[in-house]
Design an enzyme around this catalytic site. Structure first.
Site, PDB file in Angstrom:
ATOM      1  CG  HIS A 208      -1.718   1.243   1.399  1.00  0.00           C
ATOM      2  ND1 HIS A 208      -3.098   1.246   1.374  1.00  0.00           N
ATOM      3  CD2 HIS A 208      -1.352   2.542   1.583  1.00  0.00           C
ATOM      4  CE1 HIS A 208      -3.539   2.484   1.522  1.00  0.00           C
ATOM      5  NE2 HIS A 208      -2.491   3.287   1.668  1.00  0.00           N
ATOM      6  NE  ARG A 291      -9.879  10.790   6.089  1.00  0.00           N
ATOM      7  CZ  ARG A 291      -8.901   9.925   6.257  1.00  0.00           C
ATOM      8  NH1 ARG A 291      -7.732  10.319   6.724  1.00  0.00           N
ATOM      9  NH2 ARG A 291      -9.044   8.648   5.956  1.00  0.00           N
TER      10      ARG A 291
HETATM   11  P1  ADP Z   1     -10.957   1.652   3.038  1.00  0.00           P
HETATM   12  O1  ADP Z   1     -11.492   2.910   2.452  1.00  0.00           O
HETATM   13  O2  ADP Z   1     -12.000   0.845   3.732  1.00  0.00           O
HETATM   14  O3  ADP Z   1      -9.720   1.870   3.850  1.00  0.00           O
HETATM   15  P2  ADP Z   1      -9.359   0.864   0.700  1.00  0.00           P
HETATM   16  O4  ADP Z   1      -9.942   0.785  -0.654  1.00  0.00           O
HETATM   17  O5  ADP Z   1      -8.495   2.053   1.020  1.00  0.00           O
HETATM   18  O6  ADP Z   1     -10.549   0.731   1.787  1.00  0.00           O
HETATM   19  O7  ADP Z   1      -8.524  -0.452   0.996  1.00  0.00           O
HETATM   20  C1  ADP Z   1      -7.986  -0.728   2.275  1.00  0.00           C
HETATM   21  C2  ADP Z   1      -6.972  -1.866   2.192  1.00  0.00           C
HETATM   22  O8  ADP Z   1      -7.597  -3.057   1.664  1.00  0.00           O
HETATM   23  C3  ADP Z   1      -5.794  -1.610   1.268  1.00  0.00           C
HETATM   24  O9  ADP Z   1      -4.763  -0.879   1.896  1.00  0.00           O
HETATM   25  C4  ADP Z   1      -5.385  -3.038   0.940  1.00  0.00           C
HETATM   26  O10 ADP Z   1      -4.663  -3.591   2.024  1.00  0.00           O
HETATM   27  C5  ADP Z   1      -6.692  -3.772   0.826  1.00  0.00           C
HETATM   28  N1  ADP Z   1      -7.205  -3.765  -0.584  1.00  0.00           N
HETATM   29  C6  ADP Z   1      -8.041  -2.854  -1.147  1.00  0.00           C
HETATM   30  N2  ADP Z   1      -8.255  -3.120  -2.459  1.00  0.00           N
HETATM   31  C7  ADP Z   1      -7.558  -4.242  -2.744  1.00  0.00           C
HETATM   32  C8  ADP Z   1      -7.359  -5.048  -3.935  1.00  0.00           C
HETATM   33  N3  ADP Z   1      -7.950  -4.743  -5.102  1.00  0.00           N
HETATM   34  N4  ADP Z   1      -6.549  -6.138  -3.846  1.00  0.00           N
HETATM   35  C9  ADP Z   1      -5.956  -6.471  -2.664  1.00  0.00           C
HETATM   36  N5  ADP Z   1      -6.099  -5.770  -1.527  1.00  0.00           N
HETATM   37  C10 ADP Z   1      -6.881  -4.665  -1.539  1.00  0.00           C
END
Ligand code: ADP
Length: 447
Positions: A208, A291
């Site tokens: 990430h 934010r």
């Molecule tokens: P939220 O808004 O709930 O935090 P995100 O879309 O930012 O959701 O995703 C949070 C975490 O979920 C990411 O940092 C990653 O670890 C995992 N994640 C999200 N999308 C994917 C994906 N397409 N494949 C694998 N892991 C994912």
């Protein structure tokens, strides 16, 4: 410049914003629930207003009370911090309708990015690479099966209104998908009042990596480099680094340039974060946060730029105080989120802090609202502080972090400090070799 800023938050971030206001010579108004009357941000503010009983929906999420607090105190701007109302477009509209400036982007930009389907569509239009998936939402089981067959399993079903790591379901097969589609929708409806879902390719071992941006709404935008937030438990970050151990300067400049241009084209105002998954040298957009983020201090450490000061300046109508060519990356920074939780089971551990001794010295920053004798109320999230350490390089930073974790004493409650003490001794962490699943595997091994 503003005369008086109301800080619509609590805990360490309320204190963080208060410090920036003081350094700008701006008066501060703290708001608090009855549970937070003794909080440090309340003690240090010029004025304070009690906005309701402990539950957040009656206090920190109570828009009429916050607007009334602005009117009573004559505040001319509101800083929402993170969480609570920080990404609530209606709140931004309502305070502005009362002649109070919302320190953040426009309600329209908050709304677009708050809907993850719309956000992805917008990102793609602006030339940002996205995770392959459904173009927009999926409207039926058939639709979901068709998209999944196209992109290939495993896939992830995500809620358009999702946040905080909730509302995500992995499907490895068609059978999984049929079940995941209906449970994801039910969960999304219950958690967010919106059952729109979409599908993404499930990346198997990404990192990430997110880019900090800042725009002035006048067509100027810069990026402030990346943060690596791959160390996560239940999709929640616990340790963040700037820069990423996995990126080199060319890759940073390349993705940073793409993102800064997109933000300028959008006419975005204020601080924002573009979140990506990074696998095999490619970036895939997942979402944008409109934010300030919890982990912003690691970016401040390596750039020397005060992001809250810049947010306030931009909201007051100033242009950005730095140009892209003035942004220099210096050394390495790591943040550990100190939670009042059992370090093995993560059960919350509210209560009274009987002894408190934070670490100090060169390159050390502790952002926290707690103090010796303070009682952590049970009503809010368990983040009680952040330890941010800066070094000339990652090795120095890790040595300093180890030293700081040894010094840190919080008695009377349980905290996640012992977990970080284990992490700094780990070889994978020392090598910077970890993906988004590493921490869950580490925890499962009962270290
Ligand atoms: P939220 O808004 O709930 O935090 P995100 O879309 O930012 O959701 O995703 C949070 C975490 O979920 C990411 O940092 C990653 O670890 C995992 N994640 C999200 N999308 C994917 C994906 N397409 N494949 C694998 N892991 C994912």
């Amino acid at each position: 410049m503003f005369n008086k800023i109301l800080i619509a938050n609590r805990g360490e971030i309320a204190l963080r914003v208060l410090r920036a206001c003081k350094e700008l010579g701006i008066k501060t108004v703290a708001v608090h629930s009855t549970a937070d009357a003794d909080a440090m941000h309340v003690r240090l503010a010029d004025e304070s207003v009690c906005i309701g009983p402990p539950p957040a929906r009656d206090s920190y999420l109570n828009i009429p009370q916050l607007v009334a607090a602005c009117e009573i105190t004559g505040a001319d701007a509101v800083h929402p911090g993170y969480g609570f109302l920080s990404e609530n477009a209606r709140f931004a509209e309502i305070v502005e309708a009362h002649g109070v400036k919302f320190i953040g982007p426009t309600a329209e930009h908050i709304r677009i990015m708050g809907d993850k389907i719309e956000a992805k569509r917008t990102a793609e239009k602006l030339g940002i690479p996205v995770v392959p998936g459904s173009n927009g939402g999926v409207s039926s089981e058939q639709d979901a099966l068709r998209v999944a067959a196209e992109i290939g399993y495993p896939v992830l079903i995500k809620a358009a209104a999702g946040g905080g790591g909730r509302g995500m379901k992995v499907a490895k097969t068609e059978d999984d998908l049929v079940e995941a589609y209906s449970t994801a929708r039910t969960e999304a409806r219950n958690a967010f009042g919106d059952d729109s879902v979409y599908i993404e390719k499930y990346l198997s071992r990404p990192r990430h990596i997110e880019i900090q941006v800042m725009g002035d709404g006048k067509g100027n935008a810069i990026h402030l480099g990346e943060r690596d937030c791959s160390l996560q438990r239940r999709h929640q970050k616990i340790w963040e680094e700037a820069g990423s151990p996995a990126l080199n300067a060319e890759e940073r400049d390349r993705i940073g340039g793409v993102v800064a241009k997109a933000i300028a084209d959008l006419g975005y105002a204020g601080a924002g974060t573009i979140e990506f998954l990074y696998e095999d040298g490619e970036f895939y957009f997942i979402e944008m946060n409109t934010r300030l983020q919890v982990e912003h201090p690691v970016t401040e450490a390596i750039t020397g730029i005060d992001l809250v000061n810049e947010q306030i300046r931009v909201a007051s109508g100033a242009t950005l105080s730095v140009r892209q060519e003035d942004v220099k990356f210096n050394g390495h920074a790591i943040e550990c989120r100190i939670n009042a939780e059992n370090p093995a089971t993560f059960t919350p551990s509210p209560g009274r802090i009987t002894y408190y001794h934070p670490p100090g010295g060169l390159g050390v920053r502790v952002d926290s609202g707690v103090y010796q004798g303070y009682s952590i109320p049970p009503y809010y999230d368990s983040l009680i502080g952040k330890l941010i350490v800066h070094g000339r390089n990652r090795v120095e930073c890790m040595m300093r972090l180890r030293r700081c974790l040894d010094e840190f004493v919080v008695d009377g409650i349980e905290t996640t400090i012992p977990l970080f003490r284990k992490l700094v001794e780990n070889q994978d962490i020392a090598n910077g070799q970890y993906d988004i699943h590493w921490l869950e595997r580490f925890l499962a091994s009962k270290p």
